[in-house]
Design a protein around this motif. Structure first.
Motif, PDB file in Angstrom:
ATOM      1  N   LYS A   1       0.842  -1.201   0.000  1.00 18.36           N
ATOM      2  CA  LYS A   1       0.000   0.000   0.000  1.00 18.36           C
ATOM      3  C   LYS A   1       0.881   1.257   0.000  1.00 18.36           C
ATOM      4  O   LYS A   1       0.578   2.246  -0.693  1.00 18.36           O
ATOM      5  CB  LYS A   1      -0.911  -0.019   1.227  1.00 18.36           C
ATOM      6  N   LYS A   2       1.975   1.225   0.728  1.00 13.87           N
ATOM      7  CA  LYS A   2       2.877   2.377   0.767  1.00 13.87           C
ATOM      8  C   LYS A   2       3.538   2.603  -0.586  1.00 13.87           C
ATOM      9  O   LYS A   2       3.708   3.737  -1.033  1.00 13.87           O
ATOM     10  CB  LYS A   2       3.955   2.159   1.837  1.00 13.87           C
ATOM     11  N   GLN A   3       3.901   1.524  -1.263  1.00 13.33           N
ATOM     12  CA  GLN A   3       4.579   1.633  -2.551  1.00 13.33           C
ATOM     13  C   GLN A   3       3.659   2.108  -3.668  1.00 13.33           C
ATOM     14  O   GLN A   3       4.079   2.853  -4.549  1.00 13.33           O
ATOM     15  CB  GLN A   3       5.165   0.264  -2.955  1.00 13.33           C
ATOM     16  N   THR A   4       2.416   1.657  -3.662  1.00 12.02           N
ATOM     17  CA  THR A   4       1.555   1.844  -4.832  1.00 12.02           C
ATOM     18  C   THR A   4       0.302   2.672  -4.572  1.00 12.02           C
ATOM     19  O   THR A   4      -0.428   3.002  -5.513  1.00 12.02           O
ATOM     20  CB  THR A   4       1.109   0.479  -5.379  1.00 12.02           C
ATOM     21  N   ASN A   5       0.041   2.979  -3.287  1.00 18.47           N
ATOM     22  CA  ASN A   5      -1.217   3.649  -2.905  1.00 18.47           C
ATOM     23  C   ASN A   5      -2.437   2.800  -3.250  1.00 18.47           C
ATOM     24  O   ASN A   5      -3.544   3.324  -3.400  1.00 18.47           O
ATOM     25  CB  ASN A   5      -1.347   5.024  -3.575  1.00 18.47           C
ATOM     26  N   MET A   6      -2.243   1.491  -3.389  1.00 18.33           N
ATOM     27  CA  MET A   6      -3.348   0.577  -3.679  1.00 18.33           C
ATOM     28  C   MET A   6      -3.187  -0.666  -2.814  1.00 18.33           C
ATOM     29  O   MET A   6      -2.075  -1.039  -2.448  1.00 18.33           O
ATOM     30  CB  MET A   6      -3.332   0.148  -5.162  1.00 18.33           C
ATOM     31  N   THR A   7      -4.312  -1.311  -2.495  1.00 24.03           N
ATOM     32  CA  THR A   7      -4.225  -2.613  -1.857  1.00 24.03           C
ATOM     33  C   THR A   7      -3.813  -3.636  -2.915  1.00 24.03           C
ATOM     34  O   THR A   7      -3.928  -3.386  -4.122  1.00 24.03           O
ATOM     35  CB  THR A   7      -5.572  -3.034  -1.249  1.00 24.03           C
ATOM     36  N   PHE A   8      -3.358  -4.789  -2.461  1.00 22.62           N
ATOM     37  CA  PHE A   8      -2.953  -5.831  -3.397  1.00 22.62           C
ATOM     38  C   PHE A   8      -4.132  -6.254  -4.273  1.00 22.62           C
ATOM     39  O   PHE A   8      -3.994  -6.414  -5.488  1.00 22.62           O
ATOM     40  CB  PHE A   8      -2.409  -7.034  -2.618  1.00 22.62           C
ATOM     41  N   THR A   9      -5.309  -6.388  -3.668  1.00 20.52           N
ATOM     42  CA  THR A   9      -6.503  -6.786  -4.425  1.00 20.52           C
ATOM     43  C   THR A   9      -6.861  -5.741  -5.476  1.00 20.52           C
ATOM     44  O   THR A   9      -7.159  -6.079  -6.633  1.00 20.52           O
ATOM     45  CB  THR A   9      -7.688  -7.003  -3.475  1.00 20.52           C
ATOM     46  N   ASP A  10      -6.832  -4.464  -5.090  1.00 19.70           N
ATOM     47  CA  ASP A  10      -7.145  -3.390  -6.043  1.00 19.70           C
ATOM     48  C   ASP A  10      -6.142  -3.369  -7.190  1.00 19.70           C
ATOM     49  O   ASP A  10      -6.514  -3.138  -8.349  1.00 19.70           O
ATOM     50  CB  ASP A  10      -7.150  -2.030  -5.345  1.00 19.70           C
ATOM     51  N   PHE A  11      -4.879  -3.607  -6.864  1.00 17.79           N
ATOM     52  CA  PHE A  11      -3.853  -3.596  -7.906  1.00 17.79           C
ATOM     53  C   PHE A  11      -4.083  -4.736  -8.899  1.00 17.79           C
ATOM     54  O   PHE A  11      -4.013  -4.544 -10.112  1.00 17.79           O
ATOM     55  CB  PHE A  11      -2.460  -3.730  -7.287  1.00 17.79           C
ATOM     56  N   VAL A  12      -4.372  -5.929  -8.383  1.00 18.18           N
ATOM     57  CA  VAL A  12      -4.612  -7.082  -9.255  1.00 18.18           C
ATOM     58  C   VAL A  12      -5.836  -6.822 -10.145  1.00 18.18           C
ATOM     59  O   VAL A  12      -5.807  -7.091 -11.352  1.00 18.18           O
ATOM     60  CB  VAL A  12      -4.807  -8.371  -8.431  1.00 18.18           C
ATOM     61  N   ASN A  13      -6.889  -6.280  -9.559  1.00 12.48           N
ATOM     62  CA  ASN A  13      -8.083  -5.986 -10.354  1.00 12.48           C
ATOM     63  C   ASN A  13      -7.800  -4.936 -11.420  1.00 12.48           C
ATOM     64  O   ASN A  13      -8.275  -5.044 -12.555  1.00 12.48           O
ATOM     65  CB  ASN A  13      -9.222  -5.526  -9.443  1.00 12.48           C
ATOM     66  N   ASN A  14      -7.032  -3.921 -11.062  1.00 12.67           N
ATOM     67  CA  ASN A  14      -6.656  -2.889 -12.030  1.00 12.67           C
ATOM     68  C   ASN A  14      -5.831  -3.494 -13.160  1.00 12.67           C
ATOM     69  O   ASN A  14      -6.017  -3.164 -14.350  1.00 12.67           O
ATOM     70  CB  ASN A  14      -5.866  -1.788 -11.327  1.00 12.67           C
ATOM     71  N   TYR A  15      -4.922  -4.401 -12.813  1.00 16.60           N
ATOM     72  CA  TYR A  15      -4.090  -5.080 -13.810  1.00 16.60           C
ATOM     73  C   TYR A  15      -4.968  -5.930 -14.729  1.00 16.60           C
ATOM     74  O   TYR A  15      -4.801  -5.933 -15.955  1.00 16.60           O
ATOM     75  CB  TYR A  15      -3.057  -5.951 -13.101  1.00 16.60           C
ATOM     76  N   ARG A  16      -5.919  -6.637 -14.152  1.00 16.00           N
ATOM     77  CA  ARG A  16      -6.831  -7.461 -14.952  1.00 16.00           C
ATOM     78  C   ARG A  16      -7.641  -6.604 -15.921  1.00 16.00           C
ATOM     79  O   ARG A  16      -7.819  -6.974 -17.084  1.00 16.00           O
ATOM     80  CB  ARG A  16      -7.790  -8.211 -14.026  1.00 16.00           C
ATOM     81  N   ILE A  17      -8.128  -5.472 -15.449  1.00 15.43           N
ATOM     82  CA  ILE A  17      -8.934  -4.600 -16.306  1.00 15.43           C
ATOM     83  C   ILE A  17      -8.095  -4.062 -17.456  1.00 15.43           C
ATOM     84  O   ILE A  17      -8.570  -3.959 -18.601  1.00 15.43           O
ATOM     85  CB  ILE A  17      -9.562  -3.449 -15.494  1.00 15.43           C
ATOM     86  N   ASN A  18      -6.836  -3.729 -17.189  1.00 13.04           N
ATOM     87  CA  ASN A  18      -5.957  -3.262 -18.271  1.00 13.04           C
ATOM     88  C   ASN A  18      -5.723  -4.358 -19.303  1.00 13.04           C
ATOM     89  O   ASN A  18      -5.679  -4.096 -20.510  1.00 13.04           O
ATOM     90  CB  ASN A  18      -4.629  -2.764 -17.692  1.00 13.04           C
ATOM     91  N   GLN A  19      -5.569  -5.599 -18.836  1.00 12.81           N
ATOM     92  CA  GLN A  19      -5.430  -6.712 -19.775  1.00 12.81           C
ATOM     93  C   GLN A  19      -6.733  -6.926 -20.552  1.00 12.81           C
ATOM     94  O   GLN A  19      -6.718  -7.225 -21.751  1.00 12.81           O
ATOM     95  CB  GLN A  19      -5.066  -7.996 -19.016  1.00 12.81           C
ATOM     96  N   ALA A  20      -7.852  -6.735 -19.874  1.00 16.38           N
ATOM     97  CA  ALA A  20      -9.155  -6.898 -20.526  1.00 16.38           C
ATOM     98  C   ALA A  20      -9.333  -5.875 -21.651  1.00 16.38           C
ATOM     99  O   ALA A  20      -9.882  -6.202 -22.711  1.00 16.38           O
ATOM    100  CB  ALA A  20     -10.270  -6.747 -19.490  1.00 16.38           C
ATOM    101  N   LYS A  21      -8.874  -4.653 -21.431  1.00 15.01           N
ATOM    102  CA  LYS A  21      -8.986  -3.627 -22.477  1.00 15.01           C
ATOM    103  C   LYS A  21      -8.263  -4.080 -23.743  1.00 15.01           C
ATOM    104  O   LYS A  21      -8.774  -3.917 -24.854  1.00 15.01           O
ATOM    105  CB  LYS A  21      -8.409  -2.297 -21.984  1.00 15.01           C
ATOM    106  N   MET A  22      -7.091  -4.644 -23.569  1.00 10.79           N
ATOM    107  CA  MET A  22      -6.325  -5.099 -24.726  1.00 10.79           C
ATOM    108  C   MET A  22      -7.059  -6.215 -25.470  1.00 10.79           C
ATOM    109  O   MET A  22      -7.130  -6.214 -26.707  1.00 10.79           O
ATOM    110  CB  MET A  22      -4.956  -5.593 -24.280  1.00 10.79           C
ATOM    111  N   LEU A  23      -7.649  -7.146 -24.725  1.00  9.59           N
ATOM    112  CA  LEU A  23      -8.367  -8.259 -25.352  1.00  9.59           C
ATOM    113  C   LEU A  23      -9.642  -7.784 -26.046  1.00  9.59           C
ATOM    114  O   LEU A  23     -10.001  -8.276 -27.115  1.00  9.59           O
ATOM    115  CB  LEU A  23      -8.693  -9.319 -24.303  1.00  9.59           C
ATOM    116  N   LEU A  24     -10.329  -6.838 -25.446  1.00 11.11           N
ATOM    117  CA  LEU A  24     -11.533  -6.290 -26.074  1.00 11.11           C
ATOM    118  C   LEU A  24     -11.192  -5.608 -27.393  1.00 11.11           C
ATOM    119  O   LEU A  24     -11.974  -5.666 -28.350  1.00 11.11           O
ATOM    120  CB  LEU A  24     -12.207  -5.289 -25.127  1.00 11.11           C
TER     121      LEU A  24
END
Length: 284
Positions: A215-238
């Motif tokens: 959280k200190k490094q990224t200002n995000m929780t681990f779960t939020d970061f993973v979900n954000n990463y998934r959504i970015n991958q989803a954009k590419m696939l769409l």
């Protein structure tokens, strides 16, 4: 995989360099004393400057200050892309800009660059064209063109500050955890079920300590970061015209309704609307 200091070599007689690197398969989490201006064209990409981790669509123009840790902006891009990087010496400001009052606006711009600046709109379009032209110019003409680019950026209101605090390398010096290990784990497991306990053990931290660190490094929780990463991958696939249900499961979500909800939360529109809008641009 730990943060690296990049050593930048300049040609004799030149105070800056401009080139077109391709490092999409390389995780290069690094810093350097030189200020850097980067323009990337890609369907979808991720920027990581200081603490900020965010996505961009179609293109991005970034000014990264001296000694600000950042990831190479083409990391993980799986589609065709173009990238132009311009770096100028750390003494460029002291020797050329500071003594000249007409450069006050440029000085203020470079002083702000430690926050990481992302430009958009007409500013991005104009500067992108000029960066491509600089490569073709003779040394003196290219220097004048660089100053012109900096002046345009210094006058622009089409800019976002990526960080709200100082994230220069001194902020990271005592950090013995390898962010690269974390990135690699997420990249390999985002479509499965990334486990915070496993990655915490991999970097030799207890789970609570890892969560605080992340959280200190990224200002995000681990779960939020993973979900954000998934959504970015989803954009590419769409953008490859895959179906929404197929994309949902490919990036690791188990519920289409939850995927739609999160996509709209992060992107501001539904996957259907996103796909319709951006695919039409590509096909045209």
């Amino acid at each position: 995989m730990k943060i690296q200091k990049e050593i930048i070599d300049f040609e004799d007689g030149k105070s800056f360099k401009i080139f077109e690197p391709s490092m999409k398969h390389c995780f290069f989490w690094h810093y350097h004393p030189e200020i850097e201006l980067v323009y990337v064209e890609a369907l979808n990409g991720i920027r990581h400057v200081g603490k900020n981790i965010s996505g961009f669509m179609e293109s991005d123009l970034l000014l990264v200050g001296s000694n600000v840790p950042h990831l190479n902006f083409d990391y993980g891009i799986k589609t065709e892309y173009k990238q132009v990087v311009l770096q100028f010496k750390e003494n460029f400001l002291q020797e050329m800009i500071l003594p000249v009052p007409e450069f006050d606006d440029i000085k203020k711009l470079l002083d702000r660059s430690y926050l990481g600046l992302s430009f958009f709109g007409e500013t991005k379009k104009i500067v992108a064209k000029k960066l491509h032209l600089i490569k073709e110019k003779k040394p003196f003409e290219s220097l004048i063109a660089l100053i012109e680019v900096l002046q345009i950026l210094s006058q622009s209101t089409e800019v976002i500050e990526l960080n709200k605090e100082d994230t220069r390398v001194k902020w990271f010096l005592n950090d013995k955890i390898r962010m690269g290990t974390i990135y690699d784990y997420i990249n390999e497991n985002y479509d499965k079920n990334p486990n915070v306990n496993i990655i915490a053990e991999m970097v030799s931290l207890s789970t609570p300590a890892f969560c605080r660190y992340f959280k200190k490094q990224t200002n995000m929780t681990f779960t939020d970061f993973v979900n954000n990463y998934r959504i970015n991958q989803a954009k590419m696939l769409l953008l490859q015209n895959l179906g929404i249900t197929e994309v949902c499961f490919q990036v690791g979500f188990e519920s289409v309704s939850y995927f739609n909800k999160l996509f709209k939360k992060y992107i501001g529109e539904t996957p259907t609307a996103f796909k319709k809008k951006h695919l039409s641009k590509i096909e045209n």
